[in-house]
Design a protein around this motif. Structure first.
Motif, PDB file in Angstrom:
ATOM      1  N   MET A 145       0.839  -1.187   0.000  1.00  0.00           N
ATOM      2  CA  MET A 145       0.000   0.000   0.000  1.00  0.00           C
ATOM      3  C   MET A 145       0.874   1.236   0.000  1.00  0.00           C
ATOM      4  O   MET A 145       1.856   1.310   0.715  1.00  0.00           O
ATOM      5  N   ASN A 146       0.536   2.190  -0.848  1.00  0.00           N
ATOM      6  CA  ASN A 146       1.233   3.462  -0.777  1.00  0.00           C
ATOM      7  C   ASN A 146       0.368   4.428   0.025  1.00  0.00           C
ATOM      8  O   ASN A 146      -0.837   4.499  -0.156  1.00  0.00           O
ATOM      9  N   LYS A 147       0.956   5.119   0.975  1.00  0.00           N
ATOM     10  CA  LYS A 147       0.222   6.045   1.820  1.00  0.00           C
ATOM     11  C   LYS A 147       0.930   7.386   1.777  1.00  0.00           C
ATOM     12  O   LYS A 147       2.112   7.464   2.096  1.00  0.00           O
ATOM     13  N   TRP A 148       0.203   8.388   1.357  1.00  0.00           N
ATOM     14  CA  TRP A 148       0.748   9.728   1.225  1.00  0.00           C
ATOM     15  C   TRP A 148      -0.029  10.679   2.115  1.00  0.00           C
ATOM     16  O   TRP A 148      -1.220  10.504   2.342  1.00  0.00           O
ATOM     17  N   ILE A 149       0.660  11.718   2.561  1.00  0.00           N
ATOM     18  CA  ILE A 149       0.026  12.815   3.288  1.00  0.00           C
ATOM     19  C   ILE A 149       0.356  14.083   2.524  1.00  0.00           C
ATOM     20  O   ILE A 149       1.536  14.384   2.289  1.00  0.00           O
ATOM     21  N   VAL A 150      -0.682  14.788   2.103  1.00  0.00           N
ATOM     22  CA  VAL A 150      -0.508  15.996   1.293  1.00  0.00           C
ATOM     23  C   VAL A 150      -1.317  17.124   1.913  1.00  0.00           C
ATOM     24  O   VAL A 150      -2.467  16.930   2.307  1.00  0.00           O
ATOM     25  N   SER A 151      -0.713  18.306   1.992  1.00  0.00           N
ATOM     26  CA  SER A 151      -1.379  19.482   2.548  1.00  0.00           C
ATOM     27  C   SER A 151      -1.484  20.551   1.474  1.00  0.00           C
ATOM     28  O   SER A 151      -0.541  20.784   0.724  1.00  0.00           O
ATOM     29  N   GLY A 152      -2.647  21.195   1.410  1.00  0.00           N
ATOM     30  CA  GLY A 152      -2.826  22.271   0.441  1.00  0.00           C
ATOM     31  C   GLY A 152      -4.188  22.912   0.576  1.00  0.00           C
ATOM     32  O   GLY A 152      -4.970  22.591   1.471  1.00  0.00           O
ATOM     33  N   ASN A 153      -4.470  23.846  -0.333  1.00  0.00           N
ATOM     34  CA  ASN A 153      -5.735  24.569  -0.350  1.00  0.00           C
ATOM     35  C   ASN A 153      -6.640  24.026  -1.439  1.00  0.00           C
ATOM     36  O   ASN A 153      -6.182  23.707  -2.534  1.00  0.00           O
ATOM     37  N   LEU A 154      -7.941  23.960  -1.124  1.00  0.00           N
ATOM     38  CA  LEU A 154      -8.907  23.508  -2.119  1.00  0.00           C
ATOM     39  C   LEU A 154      -9.114  24.584  -3.178  1.00  0.00           C
ATOM     40  O   LEU A 154      -9.328  25.757  -2.862  1.00  0.00           O
ATOM     41  N   ALA A 155      -9.051  24.178  -4.438  1.00  0.00           N
ATOM     42  CA  ALA A 155      -9.240  25.109  -5.550  1.00  0.00           C
ATOM     43  C   ALA A 155     -10.709  25.490  -5.707  1.00  0.00           C
ATOM     44  O   ALA A 155     -11.026  26.560  -6.221  1.00  0.00           O
ATOM     45  N   ASN A 191      -4.108   7.142  -0.891  1.00  0.00           N
ATOM     46  CA  ASN A 191      -3.286   6.480  -1.906  1.00  0.00           C
ATOM     47  C   ASN A 191      -3.141   7.400  -3.112  1.00  0.00           C
ATOM     48  O   ASN A 191      -4.130   7.952  -3.587  1.00  0.00           O
ATOM     49  N   VAL A 192      -1.923   7.522  -3.618  1.00  0.00           N
ATOM     50  CA  VAL A 192      -1.659   8.381  -4.772  1.00  0.00           C
ATOM     51  C   VAL A 192      -1.211   7.541  -5.949  1.00  0.00           C
ATOM     52  O   VAL A 192      -0.414   6.613  -5.797  1.00  0.00           O
ATOM     53  N   GLU A 193      -1.745   7.882  -7.120  1.00  0.00           N
ATOM     54  CA  GLU A 193      -1.324   7.232  -8.360  1.00  0.00           C
ATOM     55  C   GLU A 193      -1.096   8.298  -9.417  1.00  0.00           C
ATOM     56  O   GLU A 193      -1.814   9.302  -9.453  1.00  0.00           O
ATOM     57  N   PRO A 194      -0.097   8.100 -10.273  1.00  0.00           N
ATOM     58  CA  PRO A 194       0.117   9.058 -11.368  1.00  0.00           C
ATOM     59  C   PRO A 194      -1.022   8.950 -12.373  1.00  0.00           C
ATOM     60  O   PRO A 194      -1.614   7.891 -12.562  1.00  0.00           O
ATOM     61  N   ASN A 195      -1.319  10.063 -12.994  1.00  0.00           N
ATOM     62  CA  ASN A 195      -2.378  10.118 -13.995  1.00  0.00           C
ATOM     63  C   ASN A 195      -1.769  10.713 -15.272  1.00  0.00           C
ATOM     64  O   ASN A 195      -1.809  11.921 -15.474  1.00  0.00           O
ATOM     65  N   PRO A 196      -1.170   9.873 -16.125  1.00  0.00           N
ATOM     66  CA  PRO A 196      -0.492  10.397 -17.316  1.00  0.00           C
ATOM     67  C   PRO A 196      -1.483  10.952 -18.340  1.00  0.00           C
ATOM     68  O   PRO A 196      -2.605  10.463 -18.474  1.00  0.00           O
ATOM     69  N   PHE A 197      -1.047  12.001 -19.046  1.00  0.00           N
ATOM     70  CA  PHE A 197      -1.859  12.604 -20.092  1.00  0.00           C
ATOM     71  C   PHE A 197      -0.951  13.321 -21.079  1.00  0.00           C
ATOM     72  O   PHE A 197       0.232  13.532 -20.816  1.00  0.00           O
ATOM     73  N   ILE A 198      -1.505  13.696 -22.207  1.00  0.00           N
ATOM     74  CA  ILE A 198      -0.779  14.469 -23.224  1.00  0.00           C
ATOM     75  C   ILE A 198      -1.280  15.906 -23.145  1.00  0.00           C
ATOM     76  O   ILE A 198      -2.488  16.156 -23.214  1.00  0.00           O
ATOM     77  N   SER A 199      -0.359  16.858 -22.971  1.00  0.00           N
ATOM     78  CA  SER A 199      -0.758  18.256 -22.828  1.00  0.00           C
ATOM     79  C   SER A 199      -1.411  18.783 -24.096  1.00  0.00           C
ATOM     80  O   SER A 199      -1.114  18.328 -25.204  1.00  0.00           O
ATOM     81  N   ALA A 236       2.226  14.187 -16.399  1.00  0.00           N
ATOM     82  CA  ALA A 236       1.551  13.325 -15.430  1.00  0.00           C
ATOM     83  C   ALA A 236       1.014  14.181 -14.295  1.00  0.00           C
ATOM     84  O   ALA A 236       1.699  15.073 -13.799  1.00  0.00           O
ATOM     85  N   GLY A 237      -0.216  13.925 -13.925  1.00  0.00           N
ATOM     86  CA  GLY A 237      -0.814  14.555 -12.758  1.00  0.00           C
ATOM     87  C   GLY A 237      -0.861  13.529 -11.642  1.00  0.00           C
ATOM     88  O   GLY A 237      -0.441  12.386 -11.814  1.00  0.00           O
ATOM     89  N   LEU A 238      -1.371  13.946 -10.500  1.00  0.00           N
ATOM     90  CA  LEU A 238      -1.498  13.032  -9.370  1.00  0.00           C
ATOM     91  C   LEU A 238      -2.971  12.884  -9.015  1.00  0.00           C
ATOM     92  O   LEU A 238      -3.697  13.864  -8.904  1.00  0.00           O
ATOM     93  N   GLN A 239      -3.399  11.634  -8.816  1.00  0.00           N
ATOM     94  CA  GLN A 239      -4.761  11.305  -8.414  1.00  0.00           C
ATOM     95  C   GLN A 239      -4.693  10.655  -7.042  1.00  0.00           C
ATOM     96  O   GLN A 239      -3.993   9.664  -6.874  1.00  0.00           O
ATOM     97  N   MET A 240      -5.400  11.211  -6.060  1.00  0.00           N
ATOM     98  CA  MET A 240      -5.388  10.664  -4.703  1.00  0.00           C
ATOM     99  C   MET A 240      -6.776  10.151  -4.334  1.00  0.00           C
ATOM    100  O   MET A 240      -7.761  10.865  -4.478  1.00  0.00           O
ATOM    101  N   THR A 241      -6.815   8.912  -3.873  1.00  0.00           N
ATOM    102  CA  THR A 241      -8.028   8.369  -3.261  1.00  0.00           C
ATOM    103  C   THR A 241      -7.885   8.646  -1.774  1.00  0.00           C
ATOM    104  O   THR A 241      -7.034   8.059  -1.100  1.00  0.00           O
ATOM    105  N   VAL A 242      -8.686   9.568  -1.268  1.00  0.00           N
ATOM    106  CA  VAL A 242      -8.535  10.078   0.090  1.00  0.00           C
ATOM    107  C   VAL A 242      -9.178   9.126   1.092  1.00  0.00           C
ATOM    108  O   VAL A 242     -10.329   8.724   0.932  1.00  0.00           O
ATOM    109  N   LEU A 243      -8.413   8.777   2.122  1.00  0.00           N
ATOM    110  CA  LEU A 243      -8.909   7.925   3.197  1.00  0.00           C
ATOM    111  C   LEU A 243      -9.381   8.753   4.387  1.00  0.00           C
ATOM    112  O   LEU A 243     -10.380   8.443   5.014  1.00  0.00           O
TER     113      LEU A 243
END
Length: 136
Positions: free
Chosen positions: A1-11, A76-84, A92-99
């Protein structure tokens, strides 16, 4: 399991939608975007796309997720690849499934900040607590 902690402001305020699961059942999921600034280099920042499922601990704090609120997400964080769209460059963006979510500064209808802490509803004077925390 990957477990990330991220802090920021909601857009923006979290948006709730109903999705169809592979099992044929329906579930609710809230989506939001977290704007994260690096502490040492404010000009270098990034966003994280958040998914908050209805049966997670984070779901119970959904009512407090307003634009501009400072929150701390665990999940859990997973990369979200895309073409600009400009230049067809792979990105690549980051997609987090928040626990779970900890609320740091909550925006009340965009007019004032309120702290989410246990002293909010207790008989302890919040100014006293802030003074003690500032000296610690």
């Amino acid at each position: 399991m990957n477990k990330w902690i991220v802090s920021g402001n909601l857009a923006a305020d979290a948006q709730i939608k109903t999705v169809d699961l592979k099992s044929g059942e329906k579930a609710q999921v809230a989506t939001a975007t977290l704007y994260v600034q690096k502490p040492r280099d404010r000009e270098e920042s990034f966003t994280v796309s958040l998914s908050i499922w209805e049966k997670s601990y984070a779901w119970r704090k959904l009512q407090f997720l307003k634009k501009g609120s400072l929150i701390i997400c665990t999940g859990n964080v997973e990369p979200n690849p895309f073409i600009s769209s400009n230049g067809n460059v792979p990105r690549a963006g980051l997609q987090m499934t928040v626990l779970d979510i900890d609320l740091d500064i909550v925006r009340d209808d965009g007019t004032k900040d309120s702290r989410d802490d246990e002293t909010k509803d207790s008989s302890i004077d919040s100014a006293f607590v802030e003074g003690v925390m500032a000296t610690a």
